[in-house]
Design a protein around this motif. Structure first.
Motif, PDB file in Angstrom:
ATOM      1  N   SER A 289       0.830  -1.207   0.000  1.00 18.89           N
ATOM      2  CA  SER A 289       0.000   0.000   0.000  1.00 18.89           C
ATOM      3  C   SER A 289       0.864   1.257   0.000  1.00 18.89           C
ATOM      4  O   SER A 289       0.580   2.221  -0.724  1.00 18.89           O
TER       5      SER A 289
ATOM      6  N   HIS B 194       2.487   1.831  -3.518  1.00 21.99           N
ATOM      7  CA  HIS B 194       1.602   2.437  -4.515  1.00 21.99           C
ATOM      8  C   HIS B 194       1.284   3.886  -4.175  1.00 21.99           C
ATOM      9  O   HIS B 194       1.151   4.723  -5.078  1.00 21.99           O
ATOM     10  N   TYR B 195       1.161   4.185  -2.899  1.00 17.61           N
ATOM     11  CA  TYR B 195       0.915   5.570  -2.495  1.00 17.61           C
ATOM     12  C   TYR B 195       2.081   6.462  -2.930  1.00 17.61           C
ATOM     13  O   TYR B 195       1.872   7.550  -3.494  1.00 17.61           O
TER      14      TYR B 195
ATOM     15  N   ARG C 187       4.378   5.986  -5.274  1.00 21.41           N
ATOM     16  CA  ARG C 187       4.483   6.102  -6.733  1.00 21.41           C
ATOM     17  C   ARG C 187       3.392   7.005  -7.300  1.00 21.41           C
ATOM     18  O   ARG C 187       3.644   7.781  -8.222  1.00 21.41           O
ATOM     19  N   LYS C 188       2.208   6.884  -6.753  1.00 22.55           N
ATOM     20  CA  LYS C 188       1.107   7.718  -7.231  1.00 22.55           C
ATOM     21  C   LYS C 188       1.380   9.188  -6.919  1.00 22.55           C
ATOM     22  O   LYS C 188       1.141  10.068  -7.758  1.00 22.55           O
ATOM     23  N   TYR C 189       1.895   9.464  -5.734  1.00 23.21           N
ATOM     24  CA  TYR C 189       2.190  10.846  -5.348  1.00 23.21           C
ATOM     25  C   TYR C 189       3.277  11.432  -6.248  1.00 23.21           C
ATOM     26  O   TYR C 189       3.154  12.574  -6.741  1.00 23.21           O
TER      27      TYR C 189
ATOM     28  N   LYS D 213       4.189  10.514  -9.269  1.00 20.33           N
ATOM     29  CA  LYS D 213       3.682  10.690 -10.630  1.00 20.33           C
ATOM     30  C   LYS D 213       2.792  11.923 -10.735  1.00 20.33           C
ATOM     31  O   LYS D 213       2.799  12.634 -11.741  1.00 20.33           O
ATOM     32  N   ARG D 214       2.047  12.195  -9.675  1.00 22.91           N
ATOM     33  CA  ARG D 214       1.084  13.297  -9.697  1.00 22.91           C
ATOM     34  C   ARG D 214       1.750  14.656  -9.499  1.00 22.91           C
ATOM     35  O   ARG D 214       1.319  15.658 -10.091  1.00 22.91           O
TER      36      ARG D 214
ATOM     37  N   GLY E  53      -2.974  -2.632  -8.438  1.00 20.40           N
ATOM     38  CA  GLY E  53      -3.170  -1.567  -7.455  1.00 20.40           C
ATOM     39  C   GLY E  53      -3.464  -2.188  -6.107  1.00 20.40           C
ATOM     40  O   GLY E  53      -3.905  -3.325  -6.011  1.00 20.40           O
TER      41      GLY E  53
ATOM     42  N   GLY F  73      -5.908   1.460   0.869  1.00 18.87           N
ATOM     43  CA  GLY F  73      -5.204   2.726   0.826  1.00 18.87           C
ATOM     44  C   GLY F  73      -4.251   2.845   2.007  1.00 18.87           C
ATOM     45  O   GLY F  73      -4.584   2.477   3.135  1.00 18.87           O
TER      46      GLY F  73
END
Length: 479
Positions: A211, A214-215, A217-219, A221-222, A305, A309
């Motif tokens: 979790s 992925h958090y 990597r998502k942050y 990328k964003r 995914g 979360g």
């Protein structure tokens, strides 16, 4: 003697791969049962149970009903073979998936299809058992690594009820966890197994690591606009943000990048349940970076995914504990009555039912992960192939779906089918399973393999309402 074969991929499911095998016999070769066969390879989940249960289910339903089920010719329930996978060699069934020809069929053909589905569901509902669980054939004494050849003249013994080989128990690291997978003698133990799996899972440090991975990597990328300035959102944000905002953002991105590299190199336990090359006592670890790149992570959430979360793990932990409490206090714990469980196929979908050019059903496929269950929990009631009129935007299609449901109900009524009891579950929250919508609600929630906090909150509201109604009845009875 060997014979020429043509092998083509038929389909790839979550847990298996199916291949069409065309056989070209020669004069010197033995005669195959058919020139077209289906080879189904099972991915390494629930080793030793999934294939055995699927084979037993197919054989039993084919022997005890008129439902057109593929015949199993041979199988191997161990990956210790030349292919490296458990496999089933079965009959290739004629027809095309119903969903592919649906738009070409006349209304009458669709209604006849629905009536046939009713007959099939009626047949399954008449296969009655004393417990909840998967079907297995009694042990024959053969080695578990053997390839088993099934003769058409083989006498079929009554199956035994064993563990449930469900995708719910196969997700992520659930095959490793110690909890009851069946058979179950009462509703409470059955529902508790789902909640126990979720409770163990949300406390598994590997779930936390995945979790967080992925958090991060998502942050990155964003918000790492500098790495991709051509991104329209990045370009707009770069123009609008103040220097202070930019400094804060870049500092957080840098911090998360550093944490990501640190996390990837942290020790990560090997997957004991799917790595069959090592003994159960081997507790070696790898790094998360190495694990991600390995074949062992094939069916883990790193591909799709995370299940949870990162910042909501604590919420999920309290939710799982709350659900266990609800189940223990509010669902039936009495032993199931004799013959009160039936066999149920929950995935009678448009791609699992084959039909001929006229719409006449020719086969029902996909018999893995199925098990016996009390009628009140045999969900869904209507075959998925019909669609749901309430969720179909096209008015004509919604009308057709409604008509198919009416034809389905009509045929069940003609048959005086026990399957109708599924639709008739009503009543207050009491101790009888036949009128316990609470247990049904919990089952509909937990069998999706993900317990959402909002659903448990709704369950809590149902319990509170039921408690208030009971208290009100007691007060009125004393007046």
């Amino acid at each position: 003697m060997s014979m020429p074969l043509d092998v083509t991929l038929l389909g790839a499911g979550t847990w298996n791969r199916a291949f069409l095998v065309r056989v070209h016999p020669t004069e010197s070769s033995c005669t195959p049962p058919s020139n077209q066969l289906v080879m189904r390879l099972a991915l390494p989940v629930l080793p030793g149970t999934k294939v055995l249960s699927e084979v037993a289910t197919m054989r039993y339903v084919k022997d005890r009903t008129d439902i057109p089920v593929p015949r199993v010719y041979m199988y191997n329930a161990s990956s210790n073979n030349q292919l490296g996978y458990e496999w089933i060699l079965m009959e290739h069934m004629p027809g095309k998936p119903f969903e592919e020809v649906y738009s070409e069929l006349e209304d009458d053909a669709k209604k006849l299809f629905a009536r046939t589905m009713a007959e099939w569901m009626d047949s399954l509902s008449r296969l009655q058992f004393d417990a909840i669980g998967g079907l297995y054939m009694p042990h024959t004494g053969s080695d578990d690594c053997d390839t088993v050849v099934i003769s058409e003249t083989d006498c079929l013994p009554d199956p035994v009820i064993g563990q449930i080989a469900s995708q719910y128990y196969a997700c992520d690291w659930r095959p490793e966890y110690e909890f009851n997978r069946g058979p179950f003698g009462n509703i409470q133990d059955f529902l508790s197994s789902f909640a126990q799996a979720a409770y163990i899972e949300v406390h598994d440090p590997r779930q936390r690591a995945i979790s967080e991975l992925h958090y991060l990597r998502k942050y990155i990328k964003r918000y790492d606009f500098e790495s991709d300035p051509s991104n329209e959102r990045a370009e707009k944000r770069l123009r609008e943000e103040t220097s202070e905002e930019r400094d804060d953002r870049q500092a957080q991105v840098a911090k998360n990048k550093a944490r990501l590299e640190e996390l990837l190199d942290e020790p990560f336990p090997m997957d004991q349940a799917r790595d069959q090359t090592r003994g159960p006592q081997d507790d070696r670890t790898t790094t998360l970076r190495q694990y991600e790149a390995s074949a062992a992570s094939l069916v883990l959430p790193t591909k799709y995914g995370p299940r949870y979360g990162f910042h909501r793990l604590e919420k999920h932990q309290s939710t799982a504990k709350k659900l266990i409490t609800f189940i223990e206090s509010s669902t039936p714990s009495d032993a199931l009555p004799a013959k009160s469980s039936v066999f149920h196929h929950w995935d009678v979908s448009g791609h699992n039912v084959l039909v001929d050019s006229t719409g006449r059903p020719t086969a029902l496929l996909d018999w893995e992960q199925l098990h016996t269950v009390p009628l009140a929990l045999a969900l869904p009631y209507y075959p998925k192939a019909f669609g749901n009129p309430a969720s179909i935007s096209c008015k004509h299609c919604a009308s057709e779906a409604g008509e198919m449901r009416e034809s389905f109900d009509e045929r069940l009524s003609e048959l005086k089918s026990p399957y109708l009891a599924i639709k008739d579950v009503k009543g207050k929250l009491d101790e009888r399973m036949e009128t316990n919508p609470l247990a049904r609600f919990i089952y509909a929630m937990v069998e999706t393999a993900f317990i959402h906090p909002c659903m448990v909150d709704r369950l809590e509201a149902m319990l509170l309402k039921s408690r208030n109604e009971r208290e009100e009845l007691v007060i009125r009875s004393k007046e």
